[in-house]
Write an enzyme that holds these catalytic residues in place. Structure first.
Site, PDB file in Angstrom:
ATOM      1  N   GLY A  38      -0.900 -28.420  36.070  1.00 21.48           N
ATOM      2  CA  GLY A  38       0.219 -27.912  35.282  1.00 21.48           C
ATOM      3  C   GLY A  38      -0.136 -26.739  34.386  1.00 21.48           C
ATOM      4  O   GLY A  38      -1.172 -26.090  34.539  1.00 21.48           O
ATOM      5  N   CYS A  73      -1.014 -26.694  31.224  1.00 16.34           N
ATOM      6  CA  CYS A  73      -2.180 -26.910  30.366  1.00 16.34           C
ATOM      7  C   CYS A  73      -3.459 -26.414  31.027  1.00 16.34           C
ATOM      8  O   CYS A  73      -4.227 -25.653  30.435  1.00 16.34           O
ATOM      9  CB  CYS A  73      -2.311 -28.390  30.023  1.00 16.34           C
ATOM     10  SG  CYS A  73      -3.748 -28.789  29.017  1.00 16.34           S
ATOM     11  N   ILE A 122       1.124 -20.095  19.875  1.00 17.16           N
ATOM     12  CA  ILE A 122       0.612 -19.254  20.950  1.00 17.16           C
ATOM     13  C   ILE A 122       0.399 -17.825  20.465  1.00 17.16           C
ATOM     14  O   ILE A 122      -0.629 -17.202  20.746  1.00 17.16           O
ATOM     15  CB  ILE A 122       1.566 -19.285  22.154  1.00 17.16           C
ATOM     16  CG1 ILE A 122       1.665 -20.695  22.726  1.00 17.16           C
ATOM     17  CG2 ILE A 122       1.103 -18.316  23.246  1.00 17.16           C
ATOM     18  CD1 ILE A 122       2.713 -20.855  23.815  1.00 17.16           C
ATOM     19  N   GLU A 161       7.033 -11.722  13.328  1.00 13.79           N
ATOM     20  CA  GLU A 161       7.630 -13.053  13.261  1.00 13.79           C
ATOM     21  C   GLU A 161       8.962 -12.975  12.526  1.00 13.79           C
ATOM     22  O   GLU A 161       9.045 -12.411  11.438  1.00 13.79           O
ATOM     23  CB  GLU A 161       6.689 -14.017  12.549  1.00 13.79           C
ATOM     24  CG  GLU A 161       7.286 -15.354  12.135  1.00 13.79           C
ATOM     25  CD  GLU A 161       7.936 -16.111  13.294  1.00 13.79           C
ATOM     26  OE1 GLU A 161       9.068 -16.594  13.128  1.00 13.79           O
ATOM     27  OE2 GLU A 161       7.306 -16.216  14.370  1.00 13.79           O
ATOM     28  N   VAL A 168      12.876  -8.034  16.654  1.00 10.40           N
ATOM     29  CA  VAL A 168      12.880  -6.886  17.555  1.00 10.40           C
ATOM     30  C   VAL A 168      14.226  -6.815  18.251  1.00 10.40           C
ATOM     31  O   VAL A 168      14.679  -7.798  18.854  1.00 10.40           O
ATOM     32  CB  VAL A 168      11.750  -6.997  18.592  1.00 10.40           C
ATOM     33  CG1 VAL A 168      11.832  -5.854  19.595  1.00 10.40           C
ATOM     34  CG2 VAL A 168      10.398  -6.997  17.891  1.00 10.40           C
ATOM     35  N   GLY A 173       8.626 -18.989  22.317  1.00  8.45           N
ATOM     36  CA  GLY A 173       8.973 -20.366  22.642  1.00  8.45           C
ATOM     37  C   GLY A 173       8.976 -20.602  24.138  1.00  8.45           C
ATOM     38  O   GLY A 173       8.570 -19.741  24.927  1.00  8.45           O
ATOM     39  N   ALA A 225      -0.035 -31.395  24.781  1.00 10.03           N
ATOM     40  CA  ALA A 225      -0.604 -32.071  25.951  1.00 10.03           C
ATOM     41  C   ALA A 225      -1.020 -33.496  25.638  1.00 10.03           C
ATOM     42  O   ALA A 225      -0.797 -34.410  26.447  1.00 10.03           O
ATOM     43  CB  ALA A 225      -1.805 -31.270  26.475  1.00 10.03           C
ATOM     44  N   HIS A 272     -24.989 -35.340   6.012  1.00  9.15           N
ATOM     45  CA  HIS A 272     -25.161 -34.036   5.355  1.00  9.15           C
ATOM     46  C   HIS A 272     -26.320 -33.303   6.015  1.00  9.15           C
ATOM     47  O   HIS A 272     -27.324 -33.929   6.372  1.00  9.15           O
ATOM     48  CB  HIS A 272     -25.464 -34.247   3.872  1.00  9.15           C
ATOM     49  CG  HIS A 272     -25.833 -32.975   3.155  1.00  9.15           C
ATOM     50  ND1 HIS A 272     -24.885 -32.073   2.734  1.00  9.15           N
ATOM     51  CD2 HIS A 272     -27.046 -32.457   2.812  1.00  9.15           C
ATOM     52  CE1 HIS A 272     -25.497 -31.061   2.144  1.00  9.15           C
ATOM     53  NE2 HIS A 272     -26.815 -31.277   2.180  1.00  9.15           N
TER      54      HIS A 272
END
Length: 466
Positions: free
Chosen positions: A37, A39, A182, A201, A237, A274, A325, A449
């Site tokens: 698929g 992924c 993404i 964005e 845009v 999307g 996923a 540590h």
């Protein structure tokens, strides 16, 4: 035993196939493209293969800081990177095919068309049609990149995320339209490869998702700008013109703060706004499967659709669920369990997010805004990554650990990490929240540590004393 047909072989489909086969069902897995698929073939795995090269390249450019002498003029070889990507995908695909053979899962190549819970028609590439009869069907066909009418993709200058993972060169300049997961991952990758990158964005912050704490979004935006990535929020845009080897973008600002010019000229545009359900030809309407107005399949709490015996899992359920996923794999196991006498509702209450930006982001549980909206009395505790010795030794000190704690019970409600290996570190936080752990429980757990993981332990000790 039931005779089960599964349409789609991504993480949802192959997980369901393997779980059903182990439970004794007779399973047929239908796949029209490559097994694995989105992924495996055009999502998680190739993107992380690119990101691994980007991280190494960035280290080379800073080799002097690690007392390493020699040339620091490293550059990406896209032809060899594509070969490596193909090799990684092929290796993992072969593993899936071997698992199918080992578990006696029959793989049928072609496009599945749902007739009913008892029949699926599979159309092969040569046009031949094969009927598959059975007792139940699981739909797991996934999603594909959404396109914008203002930015019609041409696979040359205006690209989808699928196209970007097949580029044979690094564009001199690229504008990424969409500052979600993404878009931000691709921005960090192509900037490391040497491209001039702009991210546009439409909303007022990067990663404008309910599960991502706003403080983490701001931190990422600051680090991306430090890396030379131009970020413009509150901008949309309106159209694009392609010619003379460039794309001219016309942008409209929705905020007085925006500084995007009316025109932006770049070599390539990557559209990451999307995804949409990949259900063309699946036959949902004629079979009577209910979908929402955007085409996402609707199910009940047990992942059964409006058609008894037909289940749906994975991205096909849309953003109202969780399009990841690892969540698809959980849905797969839940749906298979419900094929029998069980009635197991799918639990979406605690799903970790892993975002492979630079720096990485790992989140699980409630954000501060979500917790307050629920009326919870909470305390927020923070620890900067630069307070960890391991981070300084690694030369990666940018980042933050943020904990959302119930002020009365001291249980952990949410953890949000931005920094090196945050996508790995979030697993401990997910386990702690799942087990109902208090900050005292984690604080009393010894963390090795020097590690990055001790940041979570230190954070809980701070929360215990606050």
């Amino acid at each position: 035993m039931k005779k089960l047909t599964i349409i789609g072989s991504g993480p949802a489909g192959y997980t369901a196939a393997f779980a059903a086969a182990r439970a004794g069902h007779a399973v047929t897995l239908v796949e029209s493209e490559a097994i694995g698929g989105t992924c495996l073939n055009s999502g998680c795995i190739p993107t992380k293969t690119f990101k691994s090269s980007a991280d190494i390249l960035d280290k080379f450019r800073h080799m002097g800081e690690f007392a390493i002498t020699g040339s620091s003029q490293a550059a990406i070889d896209m032809a060899r990177l594509l070969e490596r990507k193909t090799s990684v995908i092929r290796l993992l695909a072969q593993g899936l095919e071997k698992s199918c053979a080992h578990l006696n899962v029959a793989v049928v190549r072609g496009r599945g068309h749902l007739v009913s819970a008892r029949q699926v028609l599979v159309t092969a590439r040569d046009g031949s049609v094969q009927p598959l009869d059975g007792d139940a069907v699981i739909l797991a066909v996934g999603s594909r990149p959404m396109e914008l009418s203002a930015l019609p993709t041409d696979r040359c200058r205006i690209l989808t995320s699928d196209d970007a993972l097949n580029l044979d060169h690094v564009p001199a300049s690229i504008c990424i339209v969409g500052g979600g997961v993404i878009g931000c991952e691709m921005a960090c990758i192509f900037r490391a490869f040497g491209a001039e990158v702009t991210v546009i964005e439409g909303q007022n912050r990067l990663l404008p998702l309910p599960a991502i704490d706003e403080e983490i979004s701001k931190l990422l935006q600051r680090e991306m700008k430090k890396a030379g990535i131009r970020v413009e929020t509150g901008v949309t845009v309106s159209r694009a013109e392609v010619g003379d080897g460039i794309v001219r973008l016309h942008a409209a600002a929705g905020s007085a703060r925006a500084s995007v010019p009316l025109k932006l000229e770049v070599e390539s545009v990557l559209v990451t706004v999307g995804r949409v359900p990949d259900t063309t030809g699946l036959g949902l309407d004629t079979a009577g499967v209910a979908c929402d107005p955007r085409g996402w399949v609707q199910t009940d709490a047990f992942l059964e659709t409006s058609v008894p015996g037909v289940y749906a899992i994975g991205d096909i359920l849309g953003p109202e669920k969780i399009m990841l996923a690892h969540m698809a794999a959980v849905e797969a196991e839940c749906a298979v369990a419900n094929l029998g006498q069980q009635s197991v509702p799918c639990d979406y209450s605690l799903v970790p997010s892993a975002i492979f930006t630079t720096p990485e982001i790992g989140c699980v549980g409630l954000t501060e805004v979500q917790a307050l909206a629920l009326g919870r009395n909470v305390r927020c505790v923070r620890l900067h990554v630069r307070e960890l010795g391991k981070a300084h030794a690694m030369g990666e000190i940018a980042g933050l650990f943020k904990l959302i704690v119930d002020a009365e019970s001291e249980t952990i409600l949410g953890a949000h990490i931005c920094g090196p290996h945050a996508t790995d570190l979030v697993a401990e936080a997910a386990l702690a929240i799942h087990m109902g752990a208090s900050v005292e429980d984690v604080a009393r757990t010894i963390h090795a540590h020097p590690t990055l993981a001790e940041g979570f332990g230190d954070l809980c000790r701070i929360a215990r004393l606050a």
